[in-house]
Design a protein around this motif. Structure first.
Motif, short mmCIF file in Angstrom:
data_model
loop_
_atom_site.label_atom_id
_atom_site.label_comp_id
_atom_site.label_asym_id
_atom_site.label_seq_id
_atom_site.Cartn_x
_atom_site.Cartn_y
_atom_site.Cartn_z
N ILE A 265 1.44 -45.06 -17.23
CA ILE A 265 2.14 -43.78 -17.11
C ILE A 265 3.63 -43.91 -17.41
CG2 ILE A 265 0.45 -42.92 -15.46
CD1 ILE A 265 2.57 -43.28 -13.25
N GLY A 266 4.05 -45.09 -17.89
CA GLY A 266 5.43 -45.26 -18.32
C GLY A 266 6.40 -45.65 -17.23
N HIS A 267 5.89 -46.13 -16.09
CA HIS A 267 6.75 -46.54 -14.98
C HIS A 267 6.29 -47.90 -14.44
CE1 HIS A 267 8.82 -42.65 -14.73
NE2 HIS A 267 7.64 -42.11 -15.00
N PRO A 268 6.48 -48.96 -15.22
CA PRO A 268 6.01 -50.29 -14.79
C PRO A 268 6.74 -50.79 -13.55
CG PRO A 268 7.46 -50.47 -16.69
CD PRO A 268 7.19 -49.00 -16.51
N LEU A 269 6.10 -51.72 -12.85
CA LEU A 269 6.69 -52.28 -11.65
C LEU A 269 7.94 -53.09 -11.99
CD1 LEU A 269 3.59 -53.58 -9.65
CD2 LEU A 269 4.73 -51.38 -9.47
N ALA A 270 8.96 -52.94 -11.17
CA ALA A 270 10.17 -53.75 -11.33
C ALA A 270 9.82 -55.21 -11.07
CB ALA A 270 11.25 -53.27 -10.36
N GLY A 271 10.34 -56.09 -11.89
CA GLY A 271 10.12 -57.52 -11.71
C GLY A 271 8.79 -58.04 -12.20
N ASP A 272 7.94 -57.18 -12.75
CA ASP A 272 6.62 -57.62 -13.20
C ASP A 272 6.77 -58.42 -14.50
OD1 ASP A 272 4.00 -57.90 -14.12
OD2 ASP A 272 3.39 -55.96 -13.30
N GLY A 276 5.83 -55.54 -16.98
CA GLY A 276 7.10 -54.85 -16.80
C GLY A 276 8.07 -55.03 -17.94
N ARG A 277 9.31 -54.70 -17.67
CA ARG A 277 10.38 -54.83 -18.64
C ARG A 277 11.12 -56.13 -18.38
NH1 ARG A 277 12.38 -48.52 -17.74
NH2 ARG A 277 10.39 -47.58 -18.37
N SER A 278 12.21 -56.34 -19.11
CA SER A 278 12.99 -57.56 -18.90
C SER A 278 13.45 -57.62 -17.45
CB SER A 278 14.20 -57.59 -19.84
OG SER A 278 15.00 -56.44 -19.64
N LYS A 279 13.66 -58.82 -16.95
CA LYS A 279 13.96 -59.02 -15.53
C LYS A 279 15.22 -58.26 -15.13
CE LYS A 279 14.38 -62.71 -12.08
NZ LYS A 279 13.25 -62.26 -11.28
N THR A 280 15.07 -57.33 -14.21
CA THR A 280 16.20 -56.50 -13.79
C THR A 280 16.43 -56.54 -12.29
OG1 THR A 280 14.71 -54.60 -13.69
CG2 THR A 280 15.95 -54.91 -15.73
N VAL A 281 15.54 -57.15 -11.53
CA VAL A 281 15.71 -57.24 -10.07
C VAL A 281 15.55 -58.69 -9.62
CG1 VAL A 281 14.93 -54.87 -9.63
CG2 VAL A 281 13.26 -56.72 -9.69
N ALA A 282 16.15 -59.02 -8.51
CA ALA A 282 16.15 -60.39 -8.01
C ALA A 282 14.88 -60.68 -7.22
CB ALA A 282 17.39 -60.63 -7.15
N LEU A 283 13.75 -60.73 -7.93
CA LEU A 283 12.46 -61.05 -7.31
C LEU A 283 11.72 -62.03 -8.19
CD1 LEU A 283 10.96 -57.63 -6.13
CD2 LEU A 283 11.79 -59.47 -4.68
#
Length: 324
Positions: A265-272, A276-283
């Motif tokens: 649906i165009g809203h991938p999990l952060a940090g996946d 997901g997308r490129s790493k954007t969160v500290a997980l």
């Protein structure tokens, strides 16, 4: 798919074919010329099955090309149908290991733990030790045997880098009861996730079948080929800049279901790292936590429900976003 601008609730739907009894793939045009053993090995990459093991399966006749046995070096053609009947796993000795477990509930039939991120649920090729099963064997030793010697007690799984609640059965009767509840969709499984983007709707449903990604067989995707029915319900908890915190409830339990549906649906999990997308969160992994688990006790039939707080690393990410 429902128009995203219609209301505050939306349902994403993709029709599903009947579930298939065996693993089967159709070779795409861009995969023509690939060796059979390489193709099948990549198809099992998420389970870390070795190429040597796949070659043994091919020799034994467990892998067919268009219904016929073939050699490992056989070059595939577009449109070839690959069928795999996965052999029963060889009995393996599970070594009990003193791995710390966060036990939420335990009695003579069931144990519920809050699994930490990074812990694999059961032994598999590439992960023979250091798993939840190794820890459970050390802690209680009396686990059900329905799933065989390599997965004693395991009724359901959550991904290695997903944290949260997991139930295991201590005897076969408990295992049968819990498995039946999962099949009947009466087990409550709610997750907290941080996803990319600002969802315009407060709640919704993704009803879309999941199968192997035809472009990358290490992954799963929404597809109408060789897929299984999958339904995920979601509601918005909080909107944070270009992120949204969701509560998600599983109606079915397919591999990587939430991760695949959110990407769809165009809203991938952060940090996946996979969907997901490129790493954007500290997980170290996806921002996904199994927060609530509820089921009827297999012996008393009493409804039990447990809740596990969001882990510190994920909470730190949320706090940082709130400070922006």
């Amino acid at each position: 798919m429902t128009d995203l601008n219609e209301s505050t609730e939306v349902e994403y739907i993709m029709e599903n074919e009947e579930d298939n009894a065996s693993l089967e793939w159709v070779v795409e045009v861009d995969e023509a010329g690939e060796r059979l053993d390489k193709y099948v090995t990549e198809s099992f990459a998420d389970s870390a099955v070795s190429r040597t093991q796949i070659q043994e399966w091919i020799k034994s006749g467990a892998v067919l090309v268009n219904g016929t046995e073939a050699k490992a070096k056989h070059r595939l053609e577009a449109g070839d149908v690959i069928t795999v009947e996965v052999p029963e796993p060889e009995p393996a000795e599970i070594i009990a290991e003193p791995i710390p477990l966060n036990i939420v509930y335990e009695d003579e039939d069931v144990i519920v733990i809050n699994k930490q991120r990074g812990l694999v649920v059961h032994p598999a090729p590439g992960h023979h030790s250091g798993t939840v099963v190794n820890a459970l064997m050390y802690h209680c030793q009396d686990l059900s045997g329905i799933n065989g010697s390599i997965r004693p007690g395991i009724v359901h799984r959550i991904d290695k880098d997903t944290s949260g609640l997991l139930m295991a059965a201590k005897n076969d009767a408990a295992h049968a009861s819990l498995s039946a509840q999962l099949k009947e969709h009466t087990v409550t499984r709610k997750y907290i996730a941080l996803v990319h983007g600002n969802l315009p709707h407060d709640r919704g449903t993704v009803d879309a079948p999941i199968g192997r990604d035809s472009r990358d067989r290490k992954m799963f995707a929404v597809t109408d080929k060789n897929s299984k029915h999958a339904v995920t319900h979601f509601s918005v908890i909080e909107r944070l800049d270009d992120y949204t915190v969701l509560e998600l409830q599983l109606e079915t339990g397919r591999t990587h279901q939430i991760r695949v549906h959110m990407k769809y649906i165009g809203h991938p999990l952060a940090g996946d790292p996979m969907y997901g997308r490129s790493k954007t969160v500290a997980l170290n992994g996806q921002a996904l936590h199994a927060a609530i688990l509820g089921f009827n006790h297999p012996r008393t039939n009493e409804y039990l429900e447990f809740e596990a707080p969001i882990p510190e690393d994920m909470e730190n990410v949320l706090h940082s976003l709130r400070q922006r």
